[in-house]
Design an enzyme around this catalytic site. Structure first.
Site, PDB file in Angstrom:
ATOM      1  CD  GLU A 123      -3.230  -0.940   0.020  1.00  0.00           C
ATOM      2  OE1 GLU A 123      -2.970  -0.220  -0.449  1.00  0.00           O
ATOM      3  OE2 GLU A 123      -3.428  -1.794  -0.153  1.00  0.00           O
ATOM      4  CG  ASP A 263      -5.659  -7.605  -7.712  1.00  0.00           C
ATOM      5  OD1 ASP A 263      -4.872  -7.649  -7.206  1.00  0.00           O
ATOM      6  OD2 ASP A 263      -6.852  -6.584  -7.214  1.00  0.00           O
ATOM      7  CD  GLU A 356     -15.074  -5.832  -1.251  1.00  0.00           C
ATOM      8  OE1 GLU A 356     -13.773  -5.432  -0.793  1.00  0.00           O
ATOM      9  OE2 GLU A 356     -14.647  -4.792  -2.429  1.00  0.00           O
ATOM     10  CD  GLU A 377     -10.034  -2.648  -8.173  1.00  0.00           C
ATOM     11  OE1 GLU A 377      -8.946  -1.867  -7.427  1.00  0.00           O
ATOM     12  OE2 GLU A 377     -11.768  -2.477  -7.591  1.00  0.00           O
ATOM     13  CB  THR A 467      -1.623  -1.252  -9.576  1.00  0.00           C
ATOM     14  OG1 THR A 467      -3.322  -2.236  -9.454  1.00  0.00           O
ATOM     15  CG2 THR A 467      -1.039  -1.097  -8.120  1.00  0.00           C
TER      16      THR A 467
END
Length: 623
Positions: A123, A263, A356, A377, A467
């Site tokens: 993160e 991902d 989710e 996304e 990302t």
């Protein structure tokens, strides 16, 4: 697995018919998004950004994130104004010079990373390191139109300091980093040795860019070694699991998928090739993508399987999978991207948001996974598919998404998490990625429909999105079309530093996909699944030290001297007039990055750099 496919084909038929019926009825009852409405929607999204950004600055800054329901703030990552850092390039994208400059100035003067905080390596890299690097590249370059006159690499210095504090996490037997590190003391002796595949394999873009900007290859090398460590432990099916022990290399969770915990591992393999020309990453992506499409793809859905046997473990759509159609657009595999996006968007239409987890066997929200934390996304993939096809259905989808956010998630001071998509229950939290990604992709979608006027579409460079949605430009300094003589400790393709490195047609196509290649709706629809190693030599060991790039070579600009003009200057100390030569210079942006580096060897590059540093003449921009 094959025996279960008819079940998913039935589910696909159900959603296909349902989605297209809804689309047909919507078009029958109302026209699609008109150009005027697209402009209104773009302006509305701009207002959404400022509602949330102002809420953060007024009520939460300098804490990390906003509590939009109660108008407060909280530290969630490291206590260093996370949301402001994550929002910097969005301010630049909107052309907000005043707030961009003020934010950069505050961060440069006030931010420090020598703090006793244990933070997530993943993160911190994608949000903080990426945010600092993207803003630095915008603030330091006149060509972006957002150059800050007083800026002196403060963000780059902070980024380097932060990355060095993350480096101890990579000191493992496998090269795969720990999940967390203390910014002051390094890795705690009791730190967990288990990390996710995405956590260890989604660091190459930010660290790679930093290596090129600081002339230090260590950042790129440790992240590439982490990817190699993960890929070396793949199954015989070329699948990777979700969690791994960074010391033993044993998989602690063998569920393979394209969503949660994995991902962006796929994403950064392809983007490392697009941005850096790294053929090793392309080769791994080709193998990994082929395996994913063979074992995980149940047209149009994706499931999770055991990485060794390919037996289905979870017939589940999770919201993080929704980035995949956008990645397929970048790869040139458009047809399955269209089908999968239609299926994923049908879930959004059903609930107003994507939960989710959505169980494909029961056609219901998965227990314990009912929330929507403002994820970007699906919006990201909507933007990419509209960019590739110009199909108005994606504008319709974007309009629905704006409506859902405005009516379901808008709070007094920002936008709230949705804790239950079935009842639209609001939760008092707003992730920084809402400003970094969610509203960014919505704004880009409608700006593209109106007639784009922004850095991404009309700027001086082609941009790759990290990302976290941060803008990373494919300048010659970063993309290194010719790797030799590029930065201190750079890879050389041969002993002599003279061998040209020509990018393959695949790299050209992928970079054009981020420009205007798809403007007419014609897209390459087959991913090239073959290795390019046979025709192109791979990078070898780190060679000697090559000089840095000149300004023109960094940014792909040629300096063309015109006719010299002599004029009389003020008398010198001896009383005689001094005749000076004024060299008028035109600045022309290179159309091909092949022209950005000289044909000669390192010595000639050094010579041209020194000559350029001696000349201090006015520039006339013709970019």
């Amino acid at each position: 697995m094959e025996a279960k496919k008819p079940v998913f084909q039935f589910l696909w038929l159900f959603f296909f018919v349902s989605a297209y019926h809804n689309a047909f009825m919507r078009r029958a009852l109302a026209e699609g998004v008109t150009p005027q409405e697209a402009k209104q929607l773009r302006d509305e999204v701009r207002g959404m950004f400022y509602h949330a950004f102002n809420g953060y600055m007024d009520h939460a800054f300098p804490l990390d994130e906003l509590r939009p329901l109660t108008c407060g703030g909280e530290d969630t990552l490291g206590g260093y104004a996370l949301t402001l850092i994550d929002s910097l390039d969005m301010l630049a994208l909107l052309g907000d010079k005043e707030r961009f400059a003020a934010s950069v100035e505050w961060i440069g003067k006030s931010l420090r990373f020598d703090i006793n905080k244990t933070v997530s390596v993943f993160e911190t890299t994608i949000r903080v390191l990426g945010g600092l690097l993207s803003a630095h590249l915008i603030a330091s370059d006149y060509a972006t139109g957002m150059k800050i006159p007083s800026y002196d690499n403060q963000l780059l210095n902070l980024a380097e300091d932060l990355a060095r504090r993350l480096l101890p996490a990579f000191d493992t037997p496998t090269g795969i980093p720990f999940g967390s590190v203390n910014l002051l003391y390094g890795v705690d002796e009791h730190e967990s040795k288990i990390t996710s595949t995405a956590g260890g394999g989604t660091l190459t873009l930010e660290f790679g860019v930093l290596s090129r900007l600081t002339n230090d290859p260590v950042f790129e090398e440790v992240t590439k070694n982490a990817v190699r460590g993960l890929w070396a432990r793949r199954s015989k099916l070329n699948l990777v699991g979700a969690h791994i022990n960074v010391f033993t290399g044993e998989w602690t969770q063998k569920d393979a998928g394209i969503g949660t915990s994995i991902d962006s591992f796929y994403e950064y393999l392809l983007k490392a090739y697009v941005l850096f020309g790294d053929e090793e990453s392309l080769f791994i992506f080709q193998e990994a993508y082929r395996a994913a499409m063979h074992y995980l793809y149940n047209d149009p859905w994706y499931v999770e399987v055991n990485m060794d046997s390919a037996a289905i473990v979870w017939p589940l759509f999770n919201s993080l999978q929704a980035f995949w159609p956008g990645l397929q657009v970048l790869a040139g595999d458009i047809d399955p991207a269209v089908q999968t996006h239609t299926a994923f968007f049908s879930v959004w239409k059903r609930y107003g948001f994507t939960p989710e987890g959505f169980n494909l066997a029961t056609l219901s929200v998965q227990d314990g996974q009912k929330s929507y934390p403002l994820r970007p996304e699906l919006i990201e993939s909507t933007y990419w598919l509209y960019k590739a096809t110009r199909d108005p259905r994606y504008l319709d989808a974007g309009r629905d998404m704006v409506s859902s956010l405005q009516y379901g998630a808008r709070c007094p001071c920002g936008y709230c998490h949705i804790s239950d998509v079935e009842f639209h229950t609001q939760e008092d939290h707003m992730e920084s990625f809402f400003l970094a990604e969610t509203v960014k992709y919505l704004w880009l979608l409608f700006d593209l429909a109106v007639g784009p006027d922004n850095l991404v579409e009309n700027g001086p460079y082609k941009y790759i999105f990290s990302t976290e949605g941060h803008l990373l430009p494919a300048t010659p300094q970063i993309s290194l079309v010719r790797e030799h003589c590029s930065y201190v400790g750079a890879f050389c393709r041969s002993v002599g530093c003279k061998e040209d490195y020509h990018t393959s047609e695949i790299a050209t196509d992928l970079l054009e996909a981020n420009g205007s290649r798809f403007h007419e709706g014609q897209a390459h629809t087959g991913l090239p699944l073959y290795s390019t190693f046979e025709s192109t030599p791979t990078a070898g060991l780190i060679k000697g030290f090559c000089p840095g790039l000149s300004h023109g070579q960094k940014f792909g600009i040629s300096y063309i001297a015109s006719v010299n003009t002599a004029y009389q200057h003020e008398p010198a100390s001896d009383g005689k007039p001094t005749t000076l030569q004024s060299h008028s210079v035109a600045v022309v942006q290179n159309q091909s990055s092949d022209d950005s580096l000289p044909e000669n060897d390192c010595d000639n590059l050094q010579e041209s750099r020194e000559e350029g540093s001696e000349s201090k003449v006015p520039l006339q921009s013709q970019v």
